[in-house]
Design a protein around this motif. Structure first.
Motif, mmCIF file in Angstrom:
data_model
loop_
_atom_site.group_PDB
_atom_site.id
_atom_site.type_symbol
_atom_site.label_atom_id
_atom_site.label_comp_id
_atom_site.label_asym_id
_atom_site.label_seq_id
_atom_site.Cartn_x
_atom_site.Cartn_y
_atom_site.Cartn_z
ATOM 1 N N HIS A 1 -5.540 30.503 -70.737
ATOM 2 C CA HIS A 1 -4.825 30.584 -69.466
ATOM 3 C C HIS A 1 -3.334 30.554 -69.768
ATOM 4 O O HIS A 1 -2.840 29.612 -70.407
ATOM 5 C CB HIS A 1 -5.194 29.413 -68.563
ATOM 6 C CG HIS A 1 -6.677 29.190 -68.432
ATOM 7 N ND1 HIS A 1 -7.462 29.882 -67.543
ATOM 8 C CD2 HIS A 1 -7.513 28.361 -69.117
ATOM 9 C CE1 HIS A 1 -8.722 29.486 -67.668
ATOM 10 N NE2 HIS A 1 -8.779 28.571 -68.607
ATOM 11 N N TYR B 1 -3.829 39.607 -52.754
ATOM 12 C CA TYR B 1 -4.624 38.420 -53.080
ATOM 13 C C TYR B 1 -4.089 37.267 -52.256
ATOM 14 O O TYR B 1 -2.874 37.043 -52.196
ATOM 15 C CB TYR B 1 -4.518 38.123 -54.578
ATOM 16 C CG TYR B 1 -5.419 37.026 -55.091
ATOM 17 C CD1 TYR B 1 -6.774 36.995 -54.784
ATOM 18 C CD2 TYR B 1 -4.918 36.022 -55.917
ATOM 19 C CE1 TYR B 1 -7.611 36.009 -55.273
ATOM 20 C CE2 TYR B 1 -5.742 35.025 -56.422
ATOM 21 C CZ TYR B 1 -7.086 35.026 -56.095
ATOM 22 O OH TYR B 1 -7.904 34.031 -56.593
ATOM 23 N N ARG C 1 0.941 43.294 -60.277
ATOM 24 C CA ARG C 1 -0.221 43.224 -61.156
ATOM 25 C C ARG C 1 0.052 43.985 -62.443
ATOM 26 O O ARG C 1 0.747 44.996 -62.450
ATOM 27 C CB ARG C 1 -1.438 43.829 -60.439
ATOM 28 C CG ARG C 1 -2.685 43.979 -61.300
ATOM 29 C CD ARG C 1 -3.856 44.496 -60.460
ATOM 30 N NE ARG C 1 -3.590 45.809 -59.888
ATOM 31 C CZ ARG C 1 -3.875 46.963 -60.480
ATOM 32 N NH1 ARG C 1 -4.430 46.964 -61.692
ATOM 33 N NH2 ARG C 1 -3.615 48.116 -59.880
ATOM 34 N N ALA D 1 -8.608 39.713 -68.173
ATOM 35 C CA ALA D 1 -8.453 39.895 -66.731
ATOM 36 C C ALA D 1 -7.143 40.621 -66.422
ATOM 37 O O ALA D 1 -6.198 40.598 -67.218
ATOM 38 C CB ALA D 1 -8.460 38.545 -66.023
ATOM 39 N N SER E 1 -3.685 40.688 -64.942
ATOM 40 C CA SER E 1 -2.706 39.640 -64.669
ATOM 41 C C SER E 1 -2.056 39.890 -63.309
ATOM 42 O O SER E 1 -1.919 41.035 -62.884
ATOM 43 C CB SER E 1 -1.635 39.628 -65.756
ATOM 44 O OG SER E 1 -2.208 39.467 -67.031
ATOM 45 N N THR F 1 1.774 34.697 -59.429
ATOM 46 C CA THR F 1 1.260 33.524 -58.714
ATOM 47 C C THR F 1 1.796 33.439 -57.293
ATOM 48 O O THR F 1 1.409 32.553 -56.542
ATOM 49 C CB THR F 1 1.661 32.245 -59.472
ATOM 50 O OG1 THR F 1 3.098 32.141 -59.484
ATOM 51 C CG2 THR F 1 1.134 32.282 -60.907
ATOM 52 N N TYR G 1 0.001 35.016 -63.952
ATOM 53 C CA TYR G 1 -1.140 34.293 -64.511
ATOM 54 C C TYR G 1 -1.951 35.271 -65.338
ATOM 55 O O TYR G 1 -2.410 36.292 -64.839
ATOM 56 C CB TYR G 1 -2.026 33.706 -63.400
ATOM 57 C CG TYR G 1 -3.329 33.132 -63.928
ATOM 58 C CD1 TYR G 1 -3.342 31.976 -64.710
ATOM 59 C CD2 TYR G 1 -4.550 33.759 -63.656
ATOM 60 C CE1 TYR G 1 -4.536 31.457 -65.207
ATOM 61 C CE2 TYR G 1 -5.740 33.249 -64.146
ATOM 62 C CZ TYR G 1 -5.733 32.095 -64.915
ATOM 63 O OH TYR G 1 -6.911 31.601 -65.407
ATOM 64 N N ARG G 2 -2.110 34.971 -66.606
ATOM 65 C CA ARG G 2 -2.869 35.802 -67.539
ATOM 66 C C ARG G 2 -4.085 35.019 -68.011
ATOM 67 O O ARG G 2 -3.996 33.815 -68.279
ATOM 68 C CB ARG G 2 -2.006 36.177 -68.741
ATOM 69 C CG ARG G 2 -0.736 36.939 -68.408
ATOM 70 C CD ARG G 2 0.186 37.036 -69.633
ATOM 71 N NE ARG G 2 -0.545 37.514 -70.804
ATOM 72 C CZ ARG G 2 -0.140 37.317 -72.059
ATOM 73 N NH1 ARG G 2 0.993 36.663 -72.302
ATOM 74 N NH2 ARG G 2 -0.862 37.772 -73.070
ATOM 75 N N TYR G 3 -5.216 35.709 -68.130
ATOM 76 C CA TYR G 3 -6.453 35.035 -68.523
ATOM 77 C C TYR G 3 -7.268 35.932 -69.429
ATOM 78 O O TYR G 3 -7.397 37.136 -69.185
ATOM 79 C CB TYR G 3 -7.270 34.685 -67.273
ATOM 80 C CG TYR G 3 -8.660 34.160 -67.555
ATOM 81 C CD1 TYR G 3 -8.858 32.964 -68.238
ATOM 82 C CD2 TYR G 3 -9.785 34.863 -67.115
ATOM 83 C CE1 TYR G 3 -10.130 32.476 -68.484
ATOM 84 C CE2 TYR G 3 -11.066 34.385 -67.353
ATOM 85 C CZ TYR G 3 -11.231 33.188 -68.034
ATOM 86 O OH TYR G 3 -12.496 32.717 -68.284
ATOM 87 N N SER H 1 -12.478 30.998 -65.231
ATOM 88 C CA SER H 1 -11.149 31.458 -64.840
ATOM 89 C C SER H 1 -10.520 30.465 -63.871
ATOM 90 O O SER H 1 -11.218 29.835 -63.071
ATOM 91 C CB SER H 1 -11.249 32.839 -64.180
ATOM 92 O OG SER H 1 -10.021 33.184 -63.564
ATOM 93 N N ALA I 1 -7.974 31.571 -61.861
ATOM 94 C CA ALA I 1 -7.188 32.456 -60.994
ATOM 95 C C ALA I 1 -7.108 31.935 -59.562
ATOM 96 O O ALA I 1 -6.103 32.143 -58.868
ATOM 97 C CB ALA I 1 -7.794 33.859 -61.001
ATOM 98 N N GLU J 1 -4.721 31.586 -55.346
ATOM 99 C CA GLU J 1 -5.134 32.330 -54.153
ATOM 100 C C GLU J 1 -4.188 31.998 -52.994
ATOM 101 O O GLU J 1 -3.815 32.862 -52.212
ATOM 102 C CB GLU J 1 -6.587 31.978 -53.820
ATOM 103 C CG GLU J 1 -7.259 32.940 -52.856
ATOM 104 C CD GLU J 1 -7.069 32.576 -51.403
ATOM 105 O OE1 GLU J 1 -7.279 33.452 -50.540
ATOM 106 O OE2 GLU J 1 -6.716 31.423 -51.126
#
Length: 386
Positions: free
Chosen positions: A20, A43, A50, A196, A198, A201, A240-242, A303, A305, A309
């Motif tokens: 993360h 989102y 994105r 995923a 990215s 946030t 946010y990168r996952y 995740s 993520a 939200e």
């Protein structure tokens, strides 16, 4: 340093490495859509910037390949590669081109050719595959010479099994990132890496930049001004990168524990450091992550993520600091809901001096963080991931 969890059973086997990352990108456009604008996603009811998984995976893969010395090529030009290899060996051009086509025709599969030059599908092969296929053609040069200019040129002339063996071959890069090749039985490889898309946030908006270029050659006074004018679009924010590394799949792909560990180290290190290169010369967005949290799990990937939200609101400290707090707060709730039995290792490193308890031990650097995760998956006592 490893965070221990008292209710972990001795039989829990480490398998999934969750990464993360929170990273702040300045005014930039590292991944464009078909109109040249920054890509977006809606989102939590708001628009975010994105970066597609493909855009971040490719620089990671190239960096991994450089690190491990195992290059792989994604291409439709395999027949042309084989032909050029043979031309470099002194073959006549027409015979070399026939050999390149025969490499595909002789597979006797659904691997189609377009214009006798490219494959209909992208192939992902070790860098030396074209040379190995040229070696096969070299061994059967007499047969190809007899077929040249005849109806036999449209029929398979090279040994199918030998070609299939090359097309099924893999190296470290393919073992990590996988390969889809349904046309050749046994050539597909389930990748050990999941990445995923990215996203920021917080909500973002596209920012237009009007720019001009001046003609450096002397101009007449009546022609003074810009030689070119245009507008480009950019964005900025905290992303946010996952990513997940499934070490079970990785070990099945390479079988050798030492090689698997080397590949895992390369991926974890380069995913932290990589950055898509679009518009790099005009924006130089060469930031490093503010925070990296790594968790090794035995049960399933997780995740985080959903921590974003609800979009983060910027205060006087901007978006980065509240984003880090939001990630830690959400992680604490998820840890409570899921319990500790699935977590083998949990730690973090970042710009904050105060540790986030929910993110496990705070370590001093990203290399130390990666080393801890590797020790959890590939312990010095020699036990292995499933």
């Amino acid at each position: 340093m490893t965070t221990q969890h008292p209710d972990i059973t001795p039989t829990a086997t480490p398998r999934y490495v969750d990464m993360h990352i929170l990273q702040t990108l300045p005014f930039s456009n590292v991944n464009r859509d078909d109109l040249g604008s920054p890509k977006t996603v809606t989102y939590g009811g708001v628009t975010r910037t994105r970066v597609s998984s493909q855009a971040w995976k490719r620089p990671t893969r190239l960096a991994v390949e450089t690190r491990i010395g195992h290059q792989a090529r994604r291409t439709r030009r395999l027949p042309l590669q084989v032909a050029q290899n043979l031309i470099d060996r002194g073959w006549p051009e027409d015979l070399a081109e026939l050999a390149g086509v025969q490499v595909v025709i002789s597979t006797d599969s659904k691997l189609d050719l377009e214009n006798n030059a490219t494959t209909a599908s992208l192939l992902f092969l070790p860098n030396d595959a074209a040379g190995s296929l040229a070696d096969i053609a070299d061994k059967h040069r007499d047969k190809l010479e007899k077929a040249l200019g005849t109806k036999a040129a449209a029929k398979p002339q090279l040994p199918k099994d030998a070609i299939h063996e090359i097309l099924r071959s893999r190296n470290g890069s393919i073992a990590l990132f996988g390969r889809m090749m349904a046309e050749i039985p046994g050539a597909g490889v389930d990748g050990a890496v999941q990445v995923a898309h990215s996203f920021t946030t917080h909500s973002t908006s596209v920012q237009a930049d009007f720019f001009t270029a001046v003609d450096d050659v002397d101009q007449w006074a009546s022609d003074a001004g810009s030689a070119h004018m245009n507008t480009a679009e950019y964005s900025s924010g905290v992303f946010y990168r996952y990513a997940v590394l499934d070490t079970g799949d990785l070990i099945r792909n390479v079988t050798d524990q030492t090689v698997a560990r080397e590949l895992a180290e390369a991926f974890l290190t380069e995913f932290i450091q990589s950055l898509p290169s679009a518009k790099k010369n005009s924006t130089a967005p060469n930031s490093v992550p503010d925070l990296v949290h790594v968790a090794v799990r035995s049960d399933r990937p997780v995740s985080l993520a959903a921590a974003f939200e609800q979009p983060v609101q910027a205060g006087r400290t901007g978006w980065a600091e509240p984003s880090r707090r939001a990630l830690a707060a959400y992680t604490a709730k998820i840890n409570t809901l899921m319990g500790d039995s699935g977590r083998i290792y949990s730690a973090h490193a970042g710009v904050d001096d105060t540790p986030f308890e929910a993110l496990g031990d705070r370590v001093e650097s990203y290399p130390v963080l990666v080393a801890g995760a590797l020790e959890a998956v590939f312990p010095s006592n020699g036990s292995t991931a499933s």
